[in-house]
Design a protein around this motif. Structure first.
Motif, PDB file in Angstrom:
ATOM      1  N   ALA A 287       0.966  -1.147   0.222  1.00 12.83           N
ATOM      2  CA  ALA A 287       0.016  -0.083   0.196  1.00 12.83           C
ATOM      3  C   ALA A 287       0.716   1.276   0.042  1.00 12.83           C
ATOM      4  O   ALA A 287       0.666   2.216  -0.872  1.00 12.83           O
ATOM      5  CB  ALA A 287      -0.931   0.152   1.208  1.00 12.83           C
ATOM      6  N   ALA A 288       1.854   1.372   0.705  1.00  8.76           N
ATOM      7  CA  ALA A 288       2.836   2.435   0.905  1.00  8.76           C
ATOM      8  C   ALA A 288       3.443   2.503  -0.407  1.00  8.76           C
ATOM      9  O   ALA A 288       3.761   3.882  -0.889  1.00  8.76           O
ATOM     10  CB  ALA A 288       3.884   2.297   2.007  1.00  8.76           C
ATOM     11  N   ALA A 289       3.821   1.549  -1.119  1.00 11.60           N
ATOM     12  CA  ALA A 289       4.520   1.836  -2.438  1.00 11.60           C
ATOM     13  C   ALA A 289       3.695   2.161  -3.441  1.00 11.60           C
ATOM     14  O   ALA A 289       4.073   2.900  -4.374  1.00 11.60           O
ATOM     15  CB  ALA A 289       5.287   0.381  -2.863  1.00 11.60           C
ATOM     16  N   THR A 290       2.569   1.975  -3.472  1.00 10.53           N
ATOM     17  CA  THR A 290       1.455   2.090  -4.623  1.00 10.53           C
ATOM     18  C   THR A 290       1.086   3.670  -4.336  1.00 10.53           C
ATOM     19  O   THR A 290       1.085   4.515  -5.442  1.00 10.53           O
ATOM     20  CB  THR A 290       0.254   1.427  -4.408  1.00 10.53           C
ATOM     21  N   GLY A 291       0.939   4.174  -3.110  1.00  7.51           N
ATOM     22  CA  GLY A 291       0.673   5.479  -2.826  1.00  7.51           C
ATOM     23  C   GLY A 291       1.781   6.278  -3.004  1.00  7.51           C
ATOM     24  O   GLY A 291       1.836   7.534  -3.816  1.00  7.51           O
ATOM     25  N   ALA A 292       3.002   6.228  -2.824  1.00  4.65           N
ATOM     26  CA  ALA A 292       4.271   6.886  -3.252  1.00  4.65           C
ATOM     27  C   ALA A 292       4.417   6.938  -4.620  1.00  4.65           C
ATOM     28  O   ALA A 292       4.622   7.758  -5.364  1.00  4.65           O
ATOM     29  CB  ALA A 292       5.618   5.957  -2.716  1.00  4.65           C
ATOM     30  N   SER A 293       4.170   5.683  -5.513  1.00  2.00           N
ATOM     31  CA  SER A 293       4.216   5.595  -6.853  1.00  2.00           C
ATOM     32  C   SER A 293       3.241   6.639  -7.480  1.00  2.00           C
ATOM     33  O   SER A 293       3.482   7.421  -8.538  1.00  2.00           O
ATOM     34  CB  SER A 293       3.974   4.507  -7.482  1.00  2.00           C
ATOM     35  N   ARG A 294       2.168   6.576  -7.151  1.00  3.88           N
ATOM     36  CA  ARG A 294       1.073   7.311  -7.618  1.00  3.88           C
ATOM     37  C   ARG A 294       1.380   8.998  -7.271  1.00  3.88           C
ATOM     38  O   ARG A 294       1.037   9.885  -8.191  1.00  3.88           O
ATOM     39  CB  ARG A 294      -0.615   7.132  -7.185  1.00  3.88           C
ATOM     40  N   LEU A 295       1.446   9.337  -6.178  1.00  3.46           N
ATOM     41  CA  LEU A 295       2.140  10.721  -6.024  1.00  3.46           C
ATOM     42  C   LEU A 295       3.172  11.260  -6.785  1.00  3.46           C
ATOM     43  O   LEU A 295       3.355  12.173  -7.042  1.00  3.46           O
ATOM     44  CB  LEU A 295       2.443  10.765  -4.367  1.00  3.46           C
ATOM     45  N   ALA A 296       4.219  10.266  -6.947  1.00  4.09           N
ATOM     46  CA  ALA A 296       5.380  10.545  -7.706  1.00  4.09           C
ATOM     47  C   ALA A 296       5.085  10.920  -9.136  1.00  4.09           C
ATOM     48  O   ALA A 296       5.665  11.888  -9.813  1.00  4.09           O
ATOM     49  CB  ALA A 296       6.483   9.330  -7.651  1.00  4.09           C
ATOM     50  N   ALA A 297       3.902  10.105  -9.691  1.00  3.68           N
ATOM     51  CA  ALA A 297       3.476  10.355 -11.022  1.00  3.68           C
ATOM     52  C   ALA A 297       2.818  11.649 -11.253  1.00  3.68           C
ATOM     53  O   ALA A 297       3.120  12.560 -12.136  1.00  3.68           O
ATOM     54  CB  ALA A 297       2.678   8.953 -11.380  1.00  3.68           C
ATOM     55  N   ARG A 298       1.915  11.929 -10.127  1.00  2.00           N
ATOM     56  CA  ARG A 298       1.233  13.139 -10.353  1.00  2.00           C
ATOM     57  C   ARG A 298       2.162  14.188 -10.106  1.00  2.00           C
ATOM     58  O   ARG A 298       2.188  15.401 -10.961  1.00  2.00           O
ATOM     59  CB  ARG A 298       0.323  13.322  -9.049  1.00  2.00           C
ATOM     60  N   LEU A 299       3.209  14.258  -9.459  1.00  2.00           N
ATOM     61  CA  LEU A 299       4.275  15.396  -9.316  1.00  2.00           C
ATOM     62  C   LEU A 299       5.240  15.299 -10.558  1.00  2.00           C
ATOM     63  O   LEU A 299       5.529  16.619 -11.028  1.00  2.00           O
ATOM     64  CB  LEU A 299       5.342  14.885  -8.224  1.00  2.00           C
TER      65      LEU A 299
END
Length: 589
Positions: A287-299
């Protein structure tokens, strides 16, 4: 708020179901947990009724699985995951220590994977997007079994050359060899996916304008990589969890006290408190890796994703006409055709560990059996099964990728289950046998494809041509059929082809760990497991199935290059027909 709460509840429900399924593992498999614990503690002690009754009393096994689960879950709020049924030690410190070891190994393996991915797509970066021939080196790297790479590195680099330590976990030098074994195949796959996106980035208007103004090529290449990375971040998140919990074979070979090995040992011994805590740690990490990847993609993408002003990376291109797939396929078929007439079970102890000859082109194994015959007969089971699983995974991945709110939490939970644990759960429910590894791999094989589909759809929906089509009044199904799916299906299909050797490797890994086919089956993973102890005396017995796996990887990579989105040849319409065409587009659903 509702859109954020629903995925959270969905993830929580799946996590609870997974942990409950693990807690019911002994009762589902109809085995006596007291007997399993006794064998794990002392295999030589007789399982007398008095001894088993004492174990049940100490572990409160007579209370039933649901009370045990409730007691274990009640302690989580205090950070107490109970005590190990085998050692009696506290579970929380042991799992946290194993997680720290795996995270360090994962970080070094990701660094190796990043360097490998850069080398794979270096030619495309240098040529500024002009496609060359698909590199065979990345196919070989992606198709090499992790456990075989680990065995070769430990034997050659660690033991024979003595350059690096081969066993244990005592410092930074002990991380190099296992990180290479894990990072090289993962980097090869990520590099192929990045190499697939780079030509579309270099063809965008900003890249052409930058090249026309004379900007240095390295700056354009760096921006092109930044443009393509968001589409790969979800799969990178999957690799994070896979490298942490799925590196069981590598941790076994190098004697690393990581989370994967700890979870495997707990699963085999049915040490439920350790197994439940380790699985819960993997789910939270996913869950943490998925959330971090989505946040990085948006940034990285910025407001273009929100405003629908993002160019499409998947332009129509004619499929590459190459002869490599036919050559690789012909060699693979020739190996199978030459070996099928031979008997894979014929024993001849006088011909043990014979080197390759005209009579035995691939040599013989420790029992004098012909290796070519065993490789060829094993190909029928391994290849056909891997193809069937790949087709099912592609279909399920695309369908679930179209529903990201449903598949997102499901991917996190499924990806947190190592194939070994999945095989044990399948064995508990459906029983053992050759079908067990197929079911276990099928349960997790669709997750990367669903993640890739969701990531591409998220960016493709923000493309300019899709925004324009919607502006003309086109409906949702028209946009999906004529704009989104034609752009998404080719890269996802290429991804599925790249995953074909990985599925064969997953089947081989389960057989290597003793959870798949059993002797005397000629399954490729079992061949590697049987012949690995003789790798120094008879390397051909190990290299033959490994070379066929590498050939399968080269075939998959070269065939994937031919799956392209074909350009649609449009005819110029007369001005009088244009209003009718617009009305047709607006009214289409």
């Amino acid at each position: 708020m509702r859109h954020q709460l629903t995925p959270l509840l969905w993830r929580s429900g799946l996590t609870v179901a997974l942990v409950c399924g693990i807690g019911l593992l002994p009762w589902l498999s109809r085995t006596d947990p007291a007997l399993t614990v006794l064998k794990a503690r002392s295999a030589e002690r007789d399982p007398t009724p008095e001894v088993l009754a004492d174990i049940r009393d100490r572990l409160d096994l007579d209370d039933g699985p649901w009370r045990l689960l409730g007691h274990w879950a009640g302690g989580l709020w205090r950070g107490d995951a109970g005590r190990s049924w085998i050692s009696g030690a506290e579970v929380t410190p042991a799992v946290l220590q194993a997680l720290g070891v795996s995270l360090l190994l994962m970080a070094v393996a990701l660094a190796v994977a990043a360097v490998t991915a850069g080398l794979v797509c270096a030619r495309t970066l240098y040529r500024q997007g002009r496609r060359g021939r698909a590199g065979g080196g990345s196919a070989v790297l992606a198709a090499l079994p992790e456990f075989l790479t680990a065995s070769v590195l430990a034997t050659v680099v660690g033991v024979q050359l003595g350059w690096l330590p081969a066993l244990g976990w005592y410092g930074p030098r002990w991380t190099v060899l296992p990180a290479l074994a894990l990072g090289l195949p993962a980097g090869a796959v990520l590099g192929r996916l990045l190499d697939d996106l780079l030509p579309g980035a270099f063809a965008e208007s900003w890249a052409r304008a930058a090249a026309a103004r004379g900007l240095p090529r390295r700056i354009i290449a760096r921006q092109a990589v930044r443009r393509c990375v968001p589409a790969l971040l979800p799969n990178t998140g999957l690799f994070v969890v896979g490298l942490t919990g799925g590196s069981v074979a590598v941790e076994q070979i190098f004697d690393i006290p990581g989370l994967g090995r700890t979870t495997l040992q707990a699963a085999l011994a049915q040490d439920l408190p350790v197994l439940q805590a380790g699985t819960l740690a993997l789910v939270l990490l996913a869950a943490a890796a998925t959330g971090a990847s989505r946040l990085a993609a948006r940034l990285l993408i910025g407001p273009a994703l929100r405003d629908g002003a993002l160019p499409s990376l998947h332009r129509p291109t004619p499929p590459a006409r190459a002869i490599q797939p036919f050559l690789h396929g012909a060699v693979l078929l020739a190996v199978v055709a030459l070996g099928l007439p031979r008997d894979p079970l014929a024993l001849n102890t006088r011909e043990r560990l014979r080197s390759p000859s005209w009579a035995h082109p691939f040599g013989t194994d420790a029992l004098g059996r012909d290796v070519l015959a065993r490789v060829a007969h094993g190909a029928l089971d391994t290849l056909l099964l891997a193809l069937a699983i790949s087709a099912v995974a592609l279909l399920a991945g695309v369908l679930l990728g179209l529903l990201p709110r449903l598949s997102g939490p499901l991917v996190d939970t499924v990806n947190a289950v190592p194939p070994v644990l999945g095989a044990l759960l399948v064995t508990a429910v459906a029983g053992g046998g050759p079908v067990t590894p197929a079911l276990a791999v099928s349960l997790v094989a669709w997750a990367p494809l669903a993640t890739h589909t969701s990531a591409l759809l998220r960016q493709e929906r923000a493309a300019l041509h899709v925004t324009a089509t919607r502006g003309l009044g086109a409906g949702r199904w028209y946009v999906l059929r004529h704009e989104l799916l034609p752009a998404v299906l080719p890269p996802v299909t290429r991804h599925a082809l790249l995953r074909l050797p990985g599925i064969a490797l997953a089947l081989a890994s389960l057989a290597f760990l003793g959870l798949g086919a059993q002797p005397p089956s000629p399954e490729w993973g079992l061949l590697l497991a049987e012949n690995q102890p003789y790798a120094e005396r008879a390397p051909w017995a190990v290299l033959a199935p490994a070379a066929v796996l590498a050939l399968l990887g080269a075939l998959a990579v070269s065939a994937a290059g031919g799956v392209r989105r074909r350009p649609r040849h449009r005819t110029v319409e007369a001005p009088v027909e244009r209003p009718a065409r617009v009305r047709e587009l607006v009214g289409a659903e």
